[in-house]
Design a protein around this motif. Structure first.
Motif, PDB file in Angstrom:
ATOM      1  N   SER A  85       0.842  -1.196   0.000  1.00 23.88           N
ATOM      2  CA  SER A  85       0.000   0.000   0.000  1.00 23.88           C
ATOM      3  C   SER A  85       0.879   1.249   0.000  1.00 23.88           C
ATOM      4  N   ALA A  86       0.769   2.036  -1.049  1.00 24.52           N
ATOM      5  CA  ALA A  86       1.617   3.208  -1.256  1.00 24.52           C
ATOM      6  C   ALA A  86       1.114   3.936  -2.498  1.00 24.52           C
ATOM      7  N   VAL A  87       1.727   5.073  -2.789  1.00 24.83           N
ATOM      8  CA  VAL A  87       1.474   5.746  -4.064  1.00 24.83           C
ATOM      9  C   VAL A  87       2.517   5.259  -5.063  1.00 24.83           C
ATOM     10  N   TYR A  88       2.066   4.856  -6.226  1.00 24.54           N
ATOM     11  CA  TYR A  88       2.946   4.362  -7.279  1.00 24.54           C
ATOM     12  C   TYR A  88       2.997   5.380  -8.408  1.00 24.54           C
ATOM     13  N   PHE A  89       4.220   5.794  -8.725  1.00 25.11           N
ATOM     14  CA  PHE A  89       4.435   6.759  -9.798  1.00 25.11           C
ATOM     15  C   PHE A  89       5.071   6.074 -10.994  1.00 25.11           C
ATOM     16  N   CYS A  90       4.519   6.330 -12.132  1.00 22.37           N
ATOM     17  CA  CYS A  90       5.127   5.969 -13.393  1.00 22.37           C
ATOM     18  C   CYS A  90       6.028   7.131 -13.808  1.00 22.37           C
ATOM     19  N   ALA A  91       7.182   6.839 -14.384  1.00 22.24           N
ATOM     20  CA  ALA A  91       8.080   7.901 -14.835  1.00 22.24           C
ATOM     21  C   ALA A  91       8.738   7.466 -16.136  1.00 22.24           C
ATOM     22  N   ALA A  92       9.198   8.444 -16.898  1.00 25.33           N
ATOM     23  CA  ALA A  92       9.821   8.150 -18.179  1.00 25.33           C
ATOM     24  C   ALA A  92      10.916   9.145 -18.472  1.00 25.33           C
ATOM     25  N   ASN A  93      11.882   8.706 -19.273  1.00 21.59           N
ATOM     26  CA  ASN A  93      12.859   9.648 -19.794  1.00 21.59           C
ATOM     27  C   ASN A  93      13.320   9.202 -21.167  1.00 21.59           C
ATOM     28  N   SER A  94      14.069  10.051 -21.807  1.00 20.93           N
ATOM     29  CA  SER A  94      14.627   9.725 -23.116  1.00 20.93           C
ATOM     30  C   SER A  94      16.138   9.724 -23.009  1.00 20.93           C
ATOM     31  N   SER A  95      16.780   8.902 -23.823  1.00 22.02           N
ATOM     32  CA  SER A  95      18.236   8.783 -23.721  1.00 22.02           C
ATOM     33  C   SER A  95      18.925  10.106 -24.003  1.00 22.02           C
ATOM     34  N   GLY A  96      18.222  10.965 -24.705  1.00 16.60           N
ATOM     35  CA  GLY A  96      18.807  12.280 -24.934  1.00 16.60           C
ATOM     36  C   GLY A  96      18.735  13.179 -23.719  1.00 16.60           C
ATOM     37  N   SER A  97      17.941  12.776 -22.752  1.00 20.46           N
ATOM     38  CA  SER A  97      17.808  13.573 -21.529  1.00 20.46           C
ATOM     39  C   SER A  97      17.616  12.621 -20.364  1.00 20.46           C
ATOM     40  N   ALA A  98      18.572  11.738 -20.209  1.00 24.82           N
ATOM     41  CA  ALA A  98      18.401  10.630 -19.270  1.00 24.82           C
ATOM     42  C   ALA A  98      18.312  11.086 -17.827  1.00 24.82           C
ATOM     43  N   ARG A  99      18.750  12.314 -17.563  1.00 22.39           N
ATOM     44  CA  ARG A  99      18.755  12.733 -16.173  1.00 22.39           C
ATOM     45  C   ARG A  99      17.446  13.366 -15.755  1.00 22.39           C
ATOM     46  N   GLN A 100      16.562  13.599 -16.706  1.00 21.44           N
ATOM     47  CA  GLN A 100      15.343  14.322 -16.410  1.00 21.44           C
ATOM     48  C   GLN A 100      14.154  13.371 -16.503  1.00 21.44           C
ATOM     49  N   LEU A 101      13.603  12.995 -15.368  1.00 21.67           N
ATOM     50  CA  LEU A 101      12.439  12.120 -15.333  1.00 21.67           C
ATOM     51  C   LEU A 101      11.166  12.946 -15.438  1.00 21.67           C
ATOM     52  N   THR A 102      10.218  12.431 -16.215  1.00 25.06           N
ATOM     53  CA  THR A 102       8.878  12.999 -16.248  1.00 25.06           C
ATOM     54  C   THR A 102       7.958  12.025 -15.536  1.00 25.06           C
ATOM     55  N   PHE A 103       7.309  12.519 -14.490  1.00 26.01           N
ATOM     56  CA  PHE A 103       6.483  11.666 -13.648  1.00 26.01           C
ATOM     57  C   PHE A 103       5.006  11.765 -14.015  1.00 26.01           C
ATOM     58  N   GLY A 104       4.286  10.670 -13.761  1.00 21.95           N
ATOM     59  CA  GLY A 104       2.843  10.713 -13.762  1.00 21.95           C
ATOM     60  C   GLY A 104       2.344  11.246 -12.428  1.00 21.95           C
ATOM     61  N   SER A 105       1.040  11.346 -12.308  1.00 20.46           N
ATOM     62  CA  SER A 105       0.450  11.945 -11.108  1.00 20.46           C
ATOM     63  C   SER A 105       0.307  10.964  -9.954  1.00 20.46           C
ATOM     64  N   GLY A 106       0.536   9.677 -10.220  1.00 20.71           N
ATOM     65  CA  GLY A 106       0.519   8.688  -9.149  1.00 20.71           C
ATOM     66  C   GLY A 106      -0.823   7.992  -8.988  1.00 20.71           C
ATOM     67  N   THR A 107      -0.745   6.761  -8.493  1.00 17.17           N
ATOM     68  CA  THR A 107      -1.924   5.974  -8.146  1.00 17.17           C
ATOM     69  C   THR A 107      -1.758   5.459  -6.727  1.00 17.17           C
ATOM     70  N   GLN A 108      -2.720   5.765  -5.884  1.00 20.40           N
ATOM     71  CA  GLN A 108      -2.694   5.263  -4.505  1.00 20.40           C
ATOM     72  C   GLN A 108      -3.223   3.842  -4.492  1.00 20.40           C
ATOM     73  N   LEU A 109      -2.328   2.896  -4.187  1.00 21.40           N
ATOM     74  CA  LEU A 109      -2.732   1.491  -4.075  1.00 21.40           C
ATOM     75  C   LEU A 109      -2.989   1.152  -2.621  1.00 21.40           C
ATOM     76  N   THR A 110      -4.145   0.585  -2.355  1.00 20.55           N
ATOM     77  CA  THR A 110      -4.471   0.089  -1.022  1.00 20.55           C
ATOM     78  C   THR A 110      -4.725  -1.401  -1.124  1.00 20.55           C
ATOM     79  N   VAL A 111      -3.931  -2.164  -0.382  1.00 18.62           N
ATOM     80  CA  VAL A 111      -4.104  -3.616  -0.359  1.00 18.62           C
ATOM     81  C   VAL A 111      -4.802  -3.979   0.950  1.00 18.62           C
ATOM     82  N   LEU A 112      -5.967  -4.514   0.831  1.00 22.00           N
ATOM     83  CA  LEU A 112      -6.792  -4.803   1.996  1.00 22.00           C
ATOM     84  C   LEU A 112      -6.495  -6.192   2.536  1.00 22.00           C
ATOM     85  N   PRO A 113      -6.301  -6.284   3.861  1.00 20.60           N
ATOM     86  CA  PRO A 113      -5.982  -7.600   4.442  1.00 20.60           C
ATOM     87  C   PRO A 113      -7.207  -8.501   4.461  1.00 20.60           C
TER      88      PRO A 113
END
Lengths: 113, 114
Positions: A85-113
């Motif tokens: 259970s956490a927020v999961y972010f997707c991120a991407a970059n291009s080899s021409g700008s490998a140091r700069q990540l572009t993030f998504g807005s995140g998805t809050q995952l809740t795993v119920l016991p």
């Protein structure tokens, strides 16, 4: 800036079942994709990545799938555990700008016991 | 396990004041970064730093911002004259390599500008 999109702000899953988190991107220059996990009051933690030359990468319970033609990637967690259970972010970059990540807005995952 | 550490964890400042956020990257890492996350928004890239100079910076990183590696261990972000919209969580990160995005992030410094 909507280059990386996570359309589901939240997801709830029963413990032991599969969690599927989705991400879409629009920038064709992106060639490396990552998933980060974030707990409250902590920084993002690297989880798993995939290069655009692959369509699948697996690490234990975590698998990332990449569909380049659809500009879509997904993270599968199986079996899901309450500690996932956490927020999961997707991120991407291009080899021409490998140091700069572009993030998504995140998805809050809740795993119920 | 080595980690990126940031100080302070929370700073409150008046608009127009200068702020310095500090970071100690992982010791054998060569690339350093600042990202920020305004409440309710995405994590955004600010700047990357390698070999004592800026490698890349975003449009956000204007003349009010500067970075420095004053010694062999610290990496700082200075905001010269803070604005209300600078209120955010600022994350420092470091990496060994530059060809992927596998960054190690610190816990963040929350900046509140009043």
């Amino acid at each position: 800036d909507q280059q990386v999109k996570q359309n589901s702000p939240s997801l709830s899953v029963q413990e032991g079942r599969i969690s599927i988190l989705n991400c879409d991107y629009t920038n064709s220059m992106f060639d490396y994709f990552l998933w980060y996990k974030k707990y409250p009051a902590e920084g993002p933690t690297f989880l798993i990545s995939i290069s655009s030359i692959k369509d699948k990468n697996e690490d234990g319970r975590f698998t990332v799938f990449l569909n380049k033609s659809a500009k879509h990637l997904s993270l599968h967690i199986v079996p899901s555990q309450p500690g996932d259970s956490a927020v999961y972010f997707c991120a991407a970059n291009s080899s021409g700008s490998a140091r700069q990540l572009t993030f998504g807005s995140g998805t809050q995952l809740t795993v119920l016991p | 396990e080595p980690e990126v550490t940031q100080t302070p964890s929370h700073q409150v400042t008046q608009m127009g004041q200068e702020v310095i956020l500090r970071c100690v990257p992982i010791s054998n890492h060569l690339y350093f970064y600042w990202y920020r996350q305004i409440l309710g928004q995405k994590v955004e890239f600010l700047v990357s730093f390698y070999n004592n100079e800026i490698s890349e910076k975003s449009e956000i990183f204007d003349d009010q911002f500067s970075v420095e590696r004053p010694d062999g261990s610290n990496f700082t972000l200075k905001i010269r004259s803070t604005k209300l919209e600078d209120s955010a969580m600022y994350f420092c990160a470091s990496s060994r390599k530059s060809d992927t995005g596998e960054l190690f992030f610190g816990e963040g410094s929350r900046l509140t500008v009043l």
